[in-house]
Design a protein around this motif. Sequence first.
Motif: not given
Length: 435
Positions: A379-408
């Motif tokens: 979870l934390f590594q995904t967030l940091l990877d996205v934060a260090n990327s060019q667009d810093t956009q966290l998508t539904s796919d990212h949330m699913k990969s972290m074990g989270l529900d994109p809506q809930g």
Amino acid sequence: MAEEERAPLLTSEAGDSTQTRNRKRPNLFPTEPVRSNAVCADDRIFVNATVTSPSEIEPDLIVAIFVVAFDTRSGNMIEWCMPDDAELDGVEFKAMVSGSHTQIKDFVYFRKDNLYGLACFENMPVESDIERGARMKSVGILATSYTLLYRHLQFLETQVRHQLEIPGKYTQLQAFYEDKTSAALASLQVQSKSNTPTTPSKDLIPELKITHPAGCFTQFAKFFGEQIFILWKYILLEKRILFFSPPPIGVVCYRVYCACCLANHDIRGLGKKIKPQFYVNVADIETLESEMTYIACTTEKIFESKTSLYDVYVDNQIVRTHSPILKELLKTSSADKEKFQKLNNLRSAHQFSYEELGEESIDEEEVFVSYFHELNNRLFQTLLDVANSQDTQLTSDHMKSMGLDPQGDRQFLMELVEHYGIDVVLMVDNPCCPK
């Protein structure tokens, strides 16, 4: 359509992700230090001290031993202690918790200032009008680390029975204290000569090590069910969490410890390791008022009305919060249900593999602690990877990969990135506007 929500800039430097450790049984005397472990049996929390090489074993830093008695006129009182000048103010109400008179036996872990204590309580019927038919005592110790306390539980249980049957005989307690303090002094002297650190890093918080077939984490997960992931979210958000239950309190102390372990991860710069407060009472109110985050337990119902002292109140299996924002996290998401099912499946798979090998039981920390450790790292590594990327956009796919529900789990994620100051743009699909 998607709307953007941005959290503040990350202020702490984060380290690289760390591969999951080999979780086979450790060599007792490795050349490199290994993390501490905990052992639970029969609803008792035991924590193994950090193990290094033979010359680096942490000494038994016991600073006091004491006997607490209940007096029908004076209430709880320190009957005897060693050393004589030990600062034990308030310990009599921690070692013999509120409501303990309803129990035959119990044990309790607690914190006093920067020290940790363990005490064993017993209530023995007696034919005495002065004692009103019951003699109640606790025998306990104070130490510099809670990771050492488990070693002395059986001794304390034996001694409290001894104090009930033969009051006023402290020879064995005195010998125990003198033996432990002299051994600790000798160990410190050896380590001083070898320039070996006397204590492990403060960053190393024990993990859960379960050897009993029905171990602590299994009981913890069964007790809370899918709600374990509600607790997980609050703990990652570093909220003040108070567990309430009538006595016995020993079983609730291990809930505190298990809850602390839900936040284990290896990502540097994100959060502090949570040290358990264990049992607290009204005398701890001032201390709790100054704590930004804690996990504790109590038998005193009065805490429920003091909502300024906690963020989350856990009354046995009922999890409550008075915060409007945190209330939104009380409902388990579909991802939470999936994670809980995966956790159960992992345990079943491990159990099956052990049965195939003819083993009687499994080391369940390989399932539970490893699961949450890896989940938090991802979870934390995904967030940091996205934060260090060019667009810093966290998508539904990212949330699913972290074990989270994109809506809930959207609200939880927003709270998480804001709390840790992680600069990401959360892309939230608007259900009213299809892509």
